[in-house]
Design a protein around this motif. Structure first.
Motif, PDB file in Angstrom:
ATOM      1  N   ILE A   1       0.843  -1.195   0.000  1.00  0.00           N
ATOM      2  CA  ILE A   1       0.000   0.000   0.000  1.00  0.00           C
ATOM      3  C   ILE A   1       0.883   1.253   0.000  1.00  0.00           C
ATOM      4  O   ILE A   1       1.865   1.318   0.716  1.00  0.00           O
TER       5      ILE A   1
ATOM      6  N   ILE B   1      -1.796   2.804  -4.837  1.00  0.00           N
ATOM      7  CA  ILE B   1      -3.219   3.115  -4.810  1.00  0.00           C
ATOM      8  C   ILE B   1      -3.461   4.616  -4.697  1.00  0.00           C
ATOM      9  O   ILE B   1      -4.391   5.151  -5.289  1.00  0.00           O
TER      10      ILE B   1
ATOM     11  N   VAL C   1      -4.211   5.400  -9.153  1.00  0.00           N
ATOM     12  CA  VAL C   1      -5.644   5.404  -9.482  1.00  0.00           C
ATOM     13  C   VAL C   1      -5.879   6.198 -10.757  1.00  0.00           C
ATOM     14  O   VAL C   1      -6.609   5.759 -11.663  1.00  0.00           O
TER      15      VAL C   1
ATOM     16  N   PHE D   1      -7.500  -3.576 -11.582  1.00  0.00           N
ATOM     17  CA  PHE D   1      -6.922  -3.846 -10.263  1.00  0.00           C
ATOM     18  C   PHE D   1      -7.208  -5.274  -9.817  1.00  0.00           C
ATOM     19  O   PHE D   1      -6.351  -5.940  -9.233  1.00  0.00           O
TER      20      PHE D   1
ATOM     21  N   LEU E   1      -7.053   5.177   3.570  1.00  0.00           N
ATOM     22  CA  LEU E   1      -7.916   4.419   2.664  1.00  0.00           C
ATOM     23  C   LEU E   1      -9.281   4.163   3.298  1.00  0.00           C
ATOM     24  O   LEU E   1     -10.311   4.209   2.621  1.00  0.00           O
TER      25      LEU E   1
ATOM     26  N   ALA F   1      -1.416  -1.385 -12.788  1.00  0.00           N
ATOM     27  CA  ALA F   1      -1.931  -1.697 -11.449  1.00  0.00           C
ATOM     28  C   ALA F   1      -1.072  -2.732 -10.752  1.00  0.00           C
ATOM     29  O   ALA F   1      -1.058  -2.798  -9.515  1.00  0.00           O
TER      30      ALA F   1
ATOM     31  N   ALA G   1       0.921  -1.527  -8.093  1.00  0.00           N
ATOM     32  CA  ALA G   1       0.254  -1.268  -6.813  1.00  0.00           C
ATOM     33  C   ALA G   1       0.320  -2.469  -5.891  1.00  0.00           C
ATOM     34  O   ALA G   1       0.214  -2.322  -4.671  1.00  0.00           O
TER      35      ALA G   1
ATOM     36  N   SER H   1      -4.603  -6.036   1.406  1.00  0.00           N
ATOM     37  CA  SER H   1      -4.411  -4.950   0.439  1.00  0.00           C
ATOM     38  C   SER H   1      -5.389  -5.066  -0.725  1.00  0.00           C
ATOM     39  O   SER H   1      -5.929  -4.052  -1.198  1.00  0.00           O
TER      40      SER H   1
ATOM     41  N   TYR I   1      -7.971  -2.182  -1.843  1.00  0.00           N
ATOM     42  CA  TYR I   1      -7.844  -1.631  -3.188  1.00  0.00           C
ATOM     43  C   TYR I   1      -9.164  -1.665  -3.938  1.00  0.00           C
ATOM     44  O   TYR I   1      -9.550  -0.696  -4.594  1.00  0.00           O
TER      45      TYR I   1
ATOM     46  N   ILE J   1     -10.954   1.699  -5.373  1.00  0.00           N
ATOM     47  CA  ILE J   1     -11.032   1.978  -6.810  1.00  0.00           C
ATOM     48  C   ILE J   1     -12.480   1.988  -7.288  1.00  0.00           C
ATOM     49  O   ILE J   1     -12.852   2.783  -8.163  1.00  0.00           O
TER      50      ILE J   1
END
Length: 402
Positions: A26, A30, A34, A49, A161, A200, A203, A235, A239, A243
């Motif tokens: 993380i 992210i 994005v 993702f 997040l 992605a 990420a 994660s 995510y 997203i």
């Protein structure tokens, strides 16, 4: 290895190692990517993702077993050496891993600039360079201190997040109605998903770093695979929620144009959201510390094998950290951060990382053929490294053909 050298200190348990893993995954991925993924995939960014997460999980399982088979700080370099019985394959994998970590650390430092500039107006090289110097010193101080500091920052970035999820959560009420917008309508749409998945993938990068802490982990046979699996699952859940909320609440083209895309979701200009930009900045810069810790261990492990100058294998007698290796990689990251843009660095990271994952999965396939290792506390099914190797080729091929 010099018998007079002290060993690395085994100080990490499941909680600290999982937090370390989350901290490596993380971050800039992210908080910054994005927008880049939305630029390629549009409303289908959540599928990009999701695909990247599933494909990363295959290789994550391979790393979980390899970390027990060969609990060395050299990580992928050791796996390739033993799997292919080739010093050259080990060296190639080791240097690729170092290159990935250096480029990733530089990209994280650059990626945090968008959130930094929402608070203060200072030259990027000064800000990012100062962070790298600070975190290099911390990484030299001690592994326990470094991982605990990274763990504290991980808690903060996960909190950011969760704030996005809570504030933007009402947008999920429209998910059922807007599913047709998310699902690609034609081959061009799926091409965008594949292109977005390639980005992605950056990420999700980080779970592989956990195995480099094997020599500093308590009860490595049980702790390491659990930390790898937990890090990926946690994660991935965060995510997908973030997203989905992002594309449901903000037009993908606006996300693509922003250097701080999640600020569009939570509206950082509101006085009540003044905390979010600093949280996002901490999240992106946390990756710098973690990557420096990783690179130092990889360089240390390679130096012990004679693949890098011997002085990099020195362990500081008092701190019991690879001090010289840490200073060396910190200096290289400092230089990279000053000259290359974020998206270029992110693409390079994904490409090199997929090459490393391909080599690692092939190495496990060969090791399983030679030694099934029934004594291991955690073993993955034989199809897992095959799926990991295939998925690495798939994403690389999709990017080349795009």
């Amino acid at each position: 290895m010099d018998a007079t050298q002290p060993e690395l200190k085994r100080a990490l348990g499941l909680l600290s190692l999982t937090l370390y893993g989350l901290g490596t995954i993380i971050g800039a991925g992210i908080y910054v990517l994005v927008g880049a993924v939305a630029d390629r995939s549009g409303m289908s960014a959540p599928l990009a993702f999701l695909l990247a997460g599933v494909l990363a999980a295959f290789t994550g399982l391979s790393y979980a077993e390899l970390g027990q088979r060969l609990p060395e700080a050299a990580g992928a370099a050791a796996y390739a050496r033993e799997g292919f019985k080739s010093h050259w394959m080990g060296r190639i994998a080791g240097f690729l891993t170092l290159a990935v970590a250096m480029v990733a650390a530089a990209s994280v430092a650059r990626g945090g600039a968008g959130y930094l500039l929402t608070m203060i107006d200072i030259p990027l090289p000064i800000a990012s360079g100062g962070v790298i110097v600070l975190f290099t010193v911390l990484a030299c101080w001690g592994v326990k201190e470094s991982v605990y500091a990274a763990g504290a920052m991980t808690v903060i970035e996960v909190g950011g997040l969760l704030a996005v999820i809570v504030i933007g959560g009402p947008a999920l009420a429209d998910l059922g109605v807007r599913l047709p917008d998310i699902w690609p309508a034609d081959l061009n749409g799926w091409g965008g998903v594949m292109g977005g998945a390639f980005l992605a993938f950056f990420a999700f990068a980080g779970f592989e770093n956990i195995v480099n802490m094997a020599e500093e982990t308590q009860d490595v046979g049980r702790t390491l695979p659990r930390a790898v699996v937990l890090s990926i699952i946690i994660s991935a859940v965060l995510y997908m929620l973030v997203i989905l909320i992002a594309v449901l609440s903000v037009a993908p083209d606006l996300l693509a144009q922003s250097d701080a895309p999640l600020c569009l979701v939570v509206d950082c200009e509101k006085s009540t959201m003044a905390f979010f930009a600093p949280v996002a900045l901490i999240a992106t810069l946390n990756g710098v510390l973690i990557e420096i810790v990783l690179m130092a261990r990889v360089a240390y492990g390679m130096a012990r094998r004679g693949w890098l100058p011997k002085l990099l294998s020195d362990v500081h007698a008092g701190r019991r950290t690879p001090l010289k290796a840490t200073l060396a990689v910190g200096a290289i990251v400092f230089a990279l951060t000053s000259f290359v843009e974020f998206q270029v660095l992110a693409k390079a990271t994904s490409a090199m990382l997929l090459l490393v994952f391909l080599v690692v999965n092939l190495a496990l396939i060969r090791l399983k053929q030679v030694d099934p290792a029934p004594h291991l506390a955690f073993r993955v099914p034989n199809w897992a490294p095959v799926a990991g190797a295939f998925s690495s080729i798939l994403l690389l091929g999709a990017e080349v053909l795009a």
